[in-house]
Write a protein that holds these residues in place. Structure first.
Motif, PDB file in Angstrom:
ATOM      1  N   LEU A 209       0.826  -1.206   0.000  1.00 58.78           N
ATOM      2  CA  LEU A 209       0.000   0.000   0.000  1.00 58.78           C
ATOM      3  C   LEU A 209       0.860   1.255   0.000  1.00 58.78           C
ATOM      4  CD1 LEU A 209      -2.846   1.171   0.131  1.00 58.78           C
ATOM      5  CD2 LEU A 209      -2.783   0.911   2.617  1.00 58.78           C
ATOM      6  N   SER A 210       1.981   1.206   0.706  1.00 58.65           N
ATOM      7  CA  SER A 210       2.888   2.367   0.736  1.00 58.65           C
ATOM      8  C   SER A 210       3.524   2.604  -0.630  1.00 58.65           C
ATOM      9  CB  SER A 210       3.981   2.147   1.787  1.00 58.65           C
ATOM     10  OG  SER A 210       3.424   2.025   3.081  1.00 58.65           O
ATOM     11  N   SER A 211       3.765   1.525  -1.368  1.00 54.35           N
ATOM     12  CA  SER A 211       4.421   1.662  -2.666  1.00 54.35           C
ATOM     13  C   SER A 211       3.449   2.169  -3.736  1.00 54.35           C
ATOM     14  CB  SER A 211       5.017   0.318  -3.100  1.00 54.35           C
ATOM     15  OG  SER A 211       5.992  -0.113  -2.180  1.00 54.35           O
ATOM     16  N   ASN A 212       2.245   1.557  -3.793  1.00 54.94           N
ATOM     17  CA  ASN A 212       1.287   1.924  -4.836  1.00 54.94           C
ATOM     18  C   ASN A 212      -0.107   1.550  -4.365  1.00 54.94           C
ATOM     19  OD1 ASN A 212      -0.355   1.985  -7.241  1.00 54.94           O
ATOM     20  ND2 ASN A 212       1.533   1.968  -8.443  1.00 54.94           N
ATOM     21  N   ARG A 213      -0.880   2.531  -3.958  1.00 58.09           N
ATOM     22  CA  ARG A 213      -2.215   2.263  -3.409  1.00 58.09           C
ATOM     23  C   ARG A 213      -3.140   1.634  -4.450  1.00 58.09           C
ATOM     24  NH1 ARG A 213      -5.263   4.585   0.892  1.00 58.09           N
ATOM     25  NH2 ARG A 213      -7.512   4.282   0.581  1.00 58.09           N
ATOM     26  N   ASP A 214      -3.149   2.168  -5.663  1.00 61.29           N
ATOM     27  CA  ASP A 214      -4.043   1.652  -6.698  1.00 61.29           C
ATOM     28  C   ASP A 214      -3.712   0.206  -7.044  1.00 61.29           C
ATOM     29  OD1 ASP A 214      -5.350   4.091  -6.802  1.00 61.29           O
ATOM     30  OD2 ASP A 214      -4.049   4.866  -8.388  1.00 61.29           O
ATOM     31  N   LEU A 215      -2.420  -0.093  -7.184  1.00 64.33           N
ATOM     32  CA  LEU A 215      -2.013  -1.456  -7.512  1.00 64.33           C
ATOM     33  C   LEU A 215      -2.335  -2.410  -6.373  1.00 64.33           C
ATOM     34  CD1 LEU A 215      -0.664  -3.356  -9.495  1.00 64.33           C
ATOM     35  CD2 LEU A 215       1.558  -2.737  -8.498  1.00 64.33           C
ATOM     36  N   ALA A 216      -2.146  -1.954  -5.125  1.00 70.13           N
ATOM     37  CA  ALA A 216      -2.463  -2.792  -3.974  1.00 70.13           C
ATOM     38  C   ALA A 216      -3.957  -3.111  -3.937  1.00 70.13           C
ATOM     39  CB  ALA A 216      -2.028  -2.093  -2.691  1.00 70.13           C
ATOM     40  N   GLU A 217      -4.780  -2.106  -4.208  1.00 69.21           N
ATOM     41  CA  GLU A 217      -6.231  -2.307  -4.199  1.00 69.21           C
ATOM     42  C   GLU A 217      -6.654  -3.232  -5.332  1.00 69.21           C
ATOM     43  OE1 GLU A 217     -10.113   0.513  -3.278  1.00 69.21           O
ATOM     44  OE2 GLU A 217      -8.272   1.377  -4.132  1.00 69.21           O
ATOM     45  N   ALA A 218      -6.013  -3.089  -6.494  1.00 70.04           N
ATOM     46  CA  ALA A 218      -6.328  -3.951  -7.627  1.00 70.04           C
ATOM     47  C   ALA A 218      -5.884  -5.389  -7.386  1.00 70.04           C
ATOM     48  CB  ALA A 218      -5.666  -3.413  -8.896  1.00 70.04           C
ATOM     49  N   SER A 219      -4.909  -5.582  -6.515  1.00 66.07           N
ATOM     50  CA  SER A 219      -4.409  -6.920  -6.198  1.00 66.07           C
ATOM     51  C   SER A 219      -5.270  -7.639  -5.179  1.00 66.07           C
ATOM     52  CB  SER A 219      -2.964  -6.824  -5.683  1.00 66.07           C
ATOM     53  OG  SER A 219      -2.124  -6.222  -6.636  1.00 66.07           O
ATOM     54  N   GLY A 220      -6.323  -6.995  -4.702  1.00 66.83           N
ATOM     55  CA  GLY A 220      -7.225  -7.643  -3.762  1.00 66.83           C
ATOM     56  C   GLY A 220      -6.965  -7.316  -2.310  1.00 66.83           C
ATOM     57  N   ILE A 221      -6.054  -6.399  -2.034  1.00 69.67           N
ATOM     58  CA  ILE A 221      -5.758  -6.010  -0.654  1.00 69.67           C
ATOM     59  C   ILE A 221      -6.880  -5.135  -0.117  1.00 69.67           C
ATOM     60  CG2 ILE A 221      -4.180  -4.680   0.807  1.00 69.67           C
ATOM     61  CD1 ILE A 221      -1.904  -5.553  -0.997  1.00 69.67           C
ATOM     62  N   ASP A 222      -7.358  -5.448   1.076  1.00 68.33           N
ATOM     63  CA  ASP A 222      -8.392  -4.643   1.731  1.00 68.33           C
ATOM     64  C   ASP A 222      -7.725  -3.378   2.290  1.00 68.33           C
ATOM     65  OD1 ASP A 222     -10.432  -3.530   3.196  1.00 68.33           O
ATOM     66  OD2 ASP A 222     -11.065  -5.406   4.127  1.00 68.33           O
ATOM     67  N   VAL A 223      -7.769  -2.312   1.513  1.00 67.55           N
ATOM     68  CA  VAL A 223      -7.050  -1.089   1.866  1.00 67.55           C
ATOM     69  C   VAL A 223      -7.547  -0.511   3.184  1.00 67.55           C
ATOM     70  CG1 VAL A 223      -6.611   1.299   1.172  1.00 67.55           C
ATOM     71  CG2 VAL A 223      -6.457  -0.539  -0.518  1.00 67.55           C
ATOM     72  N   ASN A 224      -8.848  -0.476   3.385  1.00 71.68           N
ATOM     73  CA  ASN A 224      -9.399   0.099   4.609  1.00 71.68           C
ATOM     74  C   ASN A 224      -8.947  -0.679   5.841  1.00 71.68           C
ATOM     75  OD1 ASN A 224     -10.818   2.128   3.228  1.00 71.68           O
ATOM     76  ND2 ASN A 224     -12.560   0.769   2.872  1.00 71.68           N
ATOM     77  N   ARG A 225      -8.894  -1.999   5.736  1.00 72.24           N
ATOM     78  CA  ARG A 225      -8.438  -2.815   6.859  1.00 72.24           C
ATOM     79  C   ARG A 225      -6.967  -2.556   7.158  1.00 72.24           C
ATOM     80  NH1 ARG A 225      -5.954  -7.819   6.710  1.00 72.24           N
ATOM     81  NH2 ARG A 225      -5.958  -8.982   8.686  1.00 72.24           N
ATOM     82  N   VAL A 226      -6.154  -2.442   6.128  1.00 76.13           N
ATOM     83  CA  VAL A 226      -4.724  -2.201   6.322  1.00 76.13           C
ATOM     84  C   VAL A 226      -4.502  -0.838   6.976  1.00 76.13           C
ATOM     85  CG1 VAL A 226      -2.513  -1.866   5.151  1.00 76.13           C
ATOM     86  CG2 VAL A 226      -4.043  -3.707   4.425  1.00 76.13           C
ATOM     87  N   VAL A 227      -5.208   0.175   6.502  1.00 77.67           N
ATOM     88  CA  VAL A 227      -5.064   1.514   7.081  1.00 77.67           C
ATOM     89  C   VAL A 227      -5.504   1.514   8.538  1.00 77.67           C
ATOM     90  CG1 VAL A 227      -5.883   3.895   6.959  1.00 77.67           C
ATOM     91  CG2 VAL A 227      -5.281   2.680   4.859  1.00 77.67           C
ATOM     92  N   LEU A 228      -6.558   0.780   8.868  1.00 67.87           N
ATOM     93  CA  LEU A 228      -7.002   0.682  10.261  1.00 67.87           C
ATOM     94  C   LEU A 228      -5.941   0.038  11.125  1.00 67.87           C
ATOM     95  CD1 LEU A 228      -9.202   0.969  12.423  1.00 67.87           C
ATOM     96  CD2 LEU A 228     -10.120  -1.246  11.662  1.00 67.87           C
ATOM     97  N   VAL A 229      -5.306  -1.012  10.616  1.00 65.10           N
ATOM     98  CA  VAL A 229      -4.219  -1.658  11.365  1.00 65.10           C
ATOM     99  C   VAL A 229      -3.074  -0.678  11.594  1.00 65.10           C
ATOM    100  CG1 VAL A 229      -2.436  -3.453  11.234  1.00 65.10           C
ATOM    101  CG2 VAL A 229      -4.794  -3.998  10.624  1.00 65.10           C
ATOM    102  N   VAL A 230      -2.740   0.110  10.566  1.00 65.00           N
ATOM    103  CA  VAL A 230      -1.641   1.075  10.684  1.00 65.00           C
ATOM    104  C   VAL A 230      -1.948   2.124  11.753  1.00 65.00           C
ATOM    105  CG1 VAL A 230      -0.470   2.958   9.484  1.00 65.00           C
ATOM    106  CG2 VAL A 230      -0.725   0.734   8.375  1.00 65.00           C
ATOM    107  N   TRP A 231      -3.187   2.653  11.746  1.00 66.05           N
ATOM    108  CA  TRP A 231      -3.557   3.652  12.748  1.00 66.05           C
ATOM    109  C   TRP A 231      -3.556   3.054  14.154  1.00 66.05           C
ATOM    110  CZ3 TRP A 231      -4.068   8.781  12.921  1.00 66.05           C
ATOM    111  CH2 TRP A 231      -4.124   9.480  11.715  1.00 66.05           C
ATOM    112  N   THR A 232      -4.020   1.820  14.280  1.00 65.20           N
ATOM    113  CA  THR A 232      -4.023   1.160  15.587  1.00 65.20           C
ATOM    114  C   THR A 232      -2.601   0.933  16.077  1.00 65.20           C
ATOM    115  OG1 THR A 232      -6.098   0.041  14.992  1.00 65.20           O
ATOM    116  CG2 THR A 232      -4.865  -0.846  16.844  1.00 65.20           C
ATOM    117  N   LEU A 233      -1.748   0.431  15.192  1.00 67.95           N
ATOM    118  CA  LEU A 233      -0.350   0.205  15.548  1.00 67.95           C
ATOM    119  C   LEU A 233       0.339   1.515  15.891  1.00 67.95           C
ATOM    120  CD1 LEU A 233       2.119  -1.709  15.709  1.00 67.95           C
ATOM    121  CD2 LEU A 233       2.461  -1.313  13.245  1.00 67.95           C
TER     122      LEU A 233
END
Length: 328
Positions: A209-233
């Protein structure tokens, strides 16, 4: 990212204007015993300790910027929340500091998650621009800081345990068991974050996600979940960093704000968007700040750390571990 670097002079002006005299209150001492070599080694050890505290708080801020491109000016208040919550649990509730610190970390992580779910995610869905969101972080910082002021007050405080300890002599240098524990735990947490980023699926998703948000989202990564984990961490790391900072210095209502500029300096010095760069840059900032006190008044230690940042960026604009941006 280039805009983030341009904000450094502005942030420096803000800190000077809003928080004059924010250096730690330490009396100047005339050193007559140890020679220069011993004092330099002691300053280096103190710099490693200070850098570890900056790093543990800056990693979360760097991850948030890397995944969302948001410059979170309110991150310093997460540091203060961790220190203040641990203080009230330690003094008012009578809990041992270790237990109070663990609860403070959980609360800091919870605050980070609540901010993401209740504020940043809705603003993002409504298409609010990054500059506007940056202004919101400044307002949030002021709000949280003054709420803390109402409950905590202006009087500096300290924890009940580990306040006064006898230093352990390690040859020409000395360190208290408290400070040694802080360094070891901080380094252990930083290593843990690094392993998480390299060895786990969520860490791989964060890096993608840090490298390329659009590509990460297109690859099936749940962007909202990852961002939530980052904020929690990030909230949890900021909270434990606040407890450590309160142990080595004093607990005040604006302690996170005083540390924030050094966090930004460490992140930019190490390289924007990389957690490893934030770690390396923070240690450099901490060491330079403490080593400068060998020749200059301690009130100027943060200024010399920022001067080191400017010099490094003149030679390597992308930072120590950052990658050069392609223009055009």
């Amino acid at each position: 990212m280039r805009n983030f670097r341009l904000l450094v002079p502005l942030l420096a002006v803000l800190f000077v204007a809003l928080a004059p005299g924010t250096a730690a209150a330490q009396g100047d001492e005339v050193v007559t015993g140890p020679g220069f070599g011993a004092r330099a080694l002691q300053a280096l050890l103190d710099g490693v300790q200070f850098g570890a505290i900056i790093a543990i708080t800056a990693v979360g801020l760097s991850l948030v910027f890397g995944t969302t491109h948001l410059i979170n000016f309110a991150h310093g208040e997460l540091v203060t929340i961790g220190a203040v919550v641990a203080f009230f649990l330690n003094i008012s509730a009578g809990l041992h500091l270790v237990v109070a610190a663990l609860i403070a970390v959980l609360i800091g992580a919870l605050v980070g998650a609540i901010l993401q779910l209740g504020l940043w995610a809705p603003l993002r869905r409504r298409g609010v621009g990054m500059i506007n969101m940056f202004i919101v972080t400044i307002g949030l910082s002021l709000l949280l800081r003054h709420v803390i002021l109402i409950f905590f007050g202006t009087r500096p405080q300290s924890y009940r345990e580990y306040d006064i300890q006898r230093a352990i002599d390690l040859g020409p240098v000395g360190i208290t068991p408290r400070d040694l524990t802080i360094v070891l735990i901080s380094v252990g947490l930083l290593v843990g974050v690094a392993l998480m980023l390299q060895k786990t699926r969520i860490g791989t998703a964060i890096r993608a996600l840090s490298s390329n948000r659009d590509l990460a989202e297109a690859s099936g990564i749940d962007v909202n979940r990852v961002v939530l984990v980052v904020w929690t961490l990030g909230g949890g790391l900021a909270a434990i960093g606040g407890v450590f900072f309160g142990l080595t210095e004093i607990i005040t209502w604006d302690m996170g704000f005083r540390l924030l500029l050094l966090m930004f300096a460490g992140i930019i010095l190490g390289g924007l968007g990389t957690a490893y760069g934030a770690m390396v840059g923070s240690f450099v900032v901490g060491i330079v700040a403490q080593m400068s006190s060998l020749w200059f008044p301690i009130d100027l230690q943060n200024a010399w750390a920022l001067l080191a940042l400017i010099l490094v960026l003149l030679i390597r604009p992308q930072g120590i571990l950052g990658q050069r941006e392609r223009v055009g």
